[in-house]
Design a protein around this motif. Structure first.
Motif, PDB file in Angstrom:
ATOM      1  N   ARG A   1       0.809  -1.224   0.000  1.00  0.00           N
ATOM      2  CA  ARG A   1       0.000   0.000   0.000  1.00  0.00           C
ATOM      3  C   ARG A   1       0.839   1.270   0.000  1.00  0.00           C
ATOM      4  O   ARG A   1       0.310   2.364  -0.207  1.00  0.00           O
ATOM      5  CB  ARG A   1      -0.910   0.018   1.241  1.00  0.00           C
ATOM      6  N   TYR A   2       2.139   1.136   0.229  1.00  0.00           N
ATOM      7  CA  TYR A   2       2.974   2.318   0.441  1.00  0.00           C
ATOM      8  C   TYR A   2       4.086   2.388  -0.606  1.00  0.00           C
ATOM      9  O   TYR A   2       4.559   1.366  -1.096  1.00  0.00           O
ATOM     10  CB  TYR A   2       3.578   2.281   1.853  1.00  0.00           C
ATOM     11  N   PRO A   3       4.547   3.610  -0.917  1.00  0.00           N
ATOM     12  CA  PRO A   3       5.530   3.790  -2.002  1.00  0.00           C
ATOM     13  C   PRO A   3       6.982   3.618  -1.547  1.00  0.00           C
ATOM     14  O   PRO A   3       7.807   4.532  -1.671  1.00  0.00           O
ATOM     15  CB  PRO A   3       5.261   5.229  -2.452  1.00  0.00           C
ATOM     16  N   PHE A   4       7.305   2.446  -1.046  1.00  0.00           N
ATOM     17  CA  PHE A   4       8.658   2.214  -0.558  1.00  0.00           C
ATOM     18  C   PHE A   4       9.663   2.198  -1.701  1.00  0.00           C
ATOM     19  O   PHE A   4       9.412   1.624  -2.765  1.00  0.00           O
ATOM     20  CB  PHE A   4       8.736   0.885   0.202  1.00  0.00           C
ATOM     21  N   ASP A   5      10.808   2.821  -1.459  1.00  0.00           N
ATOM     22  CA  ASP A   5      11.912   2.721  -2.406  1.00  0.00           C
ATOM     23  C   ASP A   5      12.536   1.335  -2.357  1.00  0.00           C
ATOM     24  O   ASP A   5      13.052   0.846  -3.366  1.00  0.00           O
ATOM     25  CB  ASP A   5      12.978   3.775  -2.081  1.00  0.00           C
ATOM     26  N   TYR A   6      12.491   0.713  -1.201  1.00  0.00           N
ATOM     27  CA  TYR A   6      13.023  -0.635  -1.043  1.00  0.00           C
ATOM     28  C   TYR A   6      12.503  -1.205   0.269  1.00  0.00           C
ATOM     29  O   TYR A   6      12.107  -0.475   1.179  1.00  0.00           O
ATOM     30  CB  TYR A   6      14.566  -0.647  -1.024  1.00  0.00           C
ATOM     31  N   ILE A   7      12.516  -2.526   0.341  1.00  0.00           N
ATOM     32  CA  ILE A   7      12.154  -3.236   1.566  1.00  0.00           C
ATOM     33  C   ILE A   7      13.287  -4.202   1.892  1.00  0.00           C
ATOM     34  O   ILE A   7      13.722  -4.971   1.025  1.00  0.00           O
ATOM     35  CB  ILE A   7      10.828  -4.000   1.412  1.00  0.00           C
ATOM     36  N   ILE A   8      13.773  -4.128   3.118  1.00  0.00           N
ATOM     37  CA  ILE A   8      14.803  -5.054   3.599  1.00  0.00           C
ATOM     38  C   ILE A   8      14.084  -6.232   4.260  1.00  0.00           C
ATOM     39  O   ILE A   8      13.273  -6.050   5.171  1.00  0.00           O
ATOM     40  CB  ILE A   8      15.725  -4.383   4.627  1.00  0.00           C
ATOM     41  N   GLY A   9      14.383  -7.426   3.811  1.00  0.00           N
ATOM     42  CA  GLY A   9      13.814  -8.627   4.427  1.00  0.00           C
ATOM     43  C   GLY A   9      14.828  -9.260   5.360  1.00  0.00           C
ATOM     44  O   GLY A   9      15.945  -9.584   4.946  1.00  0.00           O
ATOM     45  N   SER A  10      14.443  -9.420   6.616  1.00  0.00           N
ATOM     46  CA  SER A  10      15.369  -9.949   7.618  1.00  0.00           C
ATOM     47  C   SER A  10      14.741 -11.107   8.390  1.00  0.00           C
ATOM     48  O   SER A  10      13.588 -11.021   8.807  1.00  0.00           O
ATOM     49  CB  SER A  10      15.772  -8.854   8.609  1.00  0.00           C
TER      50      SER A  10
END
Length: 269
Positions: free
Chosen positions: A103-112
């Motif tokens: 739903r949000y305009p993230f430039d990137y998502i870090i998966g941890s």
């Protein structure tokens, strides 16, 4: 060109300072790009904030995004502020996370991966009394989860991929070379980057994540790398950036990357 994609702030409940503090620290450190990437809320529970000292409340994610975007505009002439977030990877809850984050305009998502077999990877007691076979099984499960996160399509970056050593340095000596190689191969195939995360110095292991030996194998498999201080206090923004850049060149890397609008941007070393 200097960048740092992994920073936190007060909303997660275990970091100091507000977002502006980290941006100002990035400017002082000579960064051209700073990513704000606080922990997602925990979407695996109907509670508003089941873990107040680990993750932000569900009602805060909109406020978080709004604040980062406002500061991005305010600081546009001084530094490029990117909207990121660090998301846990729980297979059973992955779709819930995917739906909310989309739903949000993230430039990137870090998966941890922060939890293996429902126990924190940083829990010192998790290793007590385990046999060698059980330690190997836990390490292999950790890397199986990382592979699954890479295949999920949810993330541009995978966070601190050997952080299970953080409070148990002997983790590095548990034999799992095949599992690590397979994980790096999967990461490369899925075009996900891994971060060099310098927060290991705040744990018993010291140093940064991942180890030089993993970085050497990552280069062999063609895995892209990025930088994240994982700062939980503004003074750690860009911590050891120059040392990491130097070491990457020694290993044989010629570039690293960051993400804007979920598109990879290569930066020469």
């Amino acid at each position: 060109m200097k960048f740092d994609l992994h920073t936190h702030h007060f909303r997660c409940g275990h970091a100091d300072g507000n977002i502006r503090d980290y941006i100002e620290a990035g400017i002082a450190a000579g960064l051209s790009v700073i990513g704000i990437s606080d922990h997602t809320p925990y979407f695996g529970s109907p509670e508003e904030q089941p873990f107040p000292h680990i993750a932000m409340a569900k009602s805060e994610i909109g406020n978080y995004v709004e604040e980062v975007l406002r500061l991005k505009e305010e600081y546009a002439r001084k530094i490029d502020v990117l909207l990121g977030i660090e998301s846990d990877y729980f297979p059973v809850h992955a779709e819930a996370y995917r739906q909310v984050l989309s739903r949000y305009p993230f430039d990137y998502i870090i998966g941890s991966v922060h939890s293996v077999k429902d126990v924190s990877i940083f829990n010192k007691r998790r290793w007590k009394g385990l046999s060698e076979a059980e330690r190997i099984a836990d390490k292999e499960e950790y890397y199986a989860l990382i592979r699954e996160s890479a295949r999920s399509g949810m993330f541009q970056i995978l966070g601190h991929i050997d952080a299970m050593k953080g409070n148990y340095p002997a983790f590095s000596d548990i034999p799992a070379a095949e599992a690590i190689d397979e994980t790096l191969r999967v990461i490369a195939e899925n075009k996900v980057a891994i971060e060099i995360n310098t927060s290991g110095k705040t744990k018993l292991s010291g140093g940064w994540y991942p180890s030089d030996s993993i970085l050497e194998r990552a280069l062999h498999f063609g895995v892209k790398v990025t930088f994240g201080s994982d700062a939980h206090t503004p003074r750690r923004v860009a911590d050891e950036w120059d040392d990491v850049a130097k070491r990457l060149k020694e290993i044989g890397y010629s570039e690293w990357v960051y993400f804007k609008n979920k598109q990879k941007v290569a930066v020469p070393l």
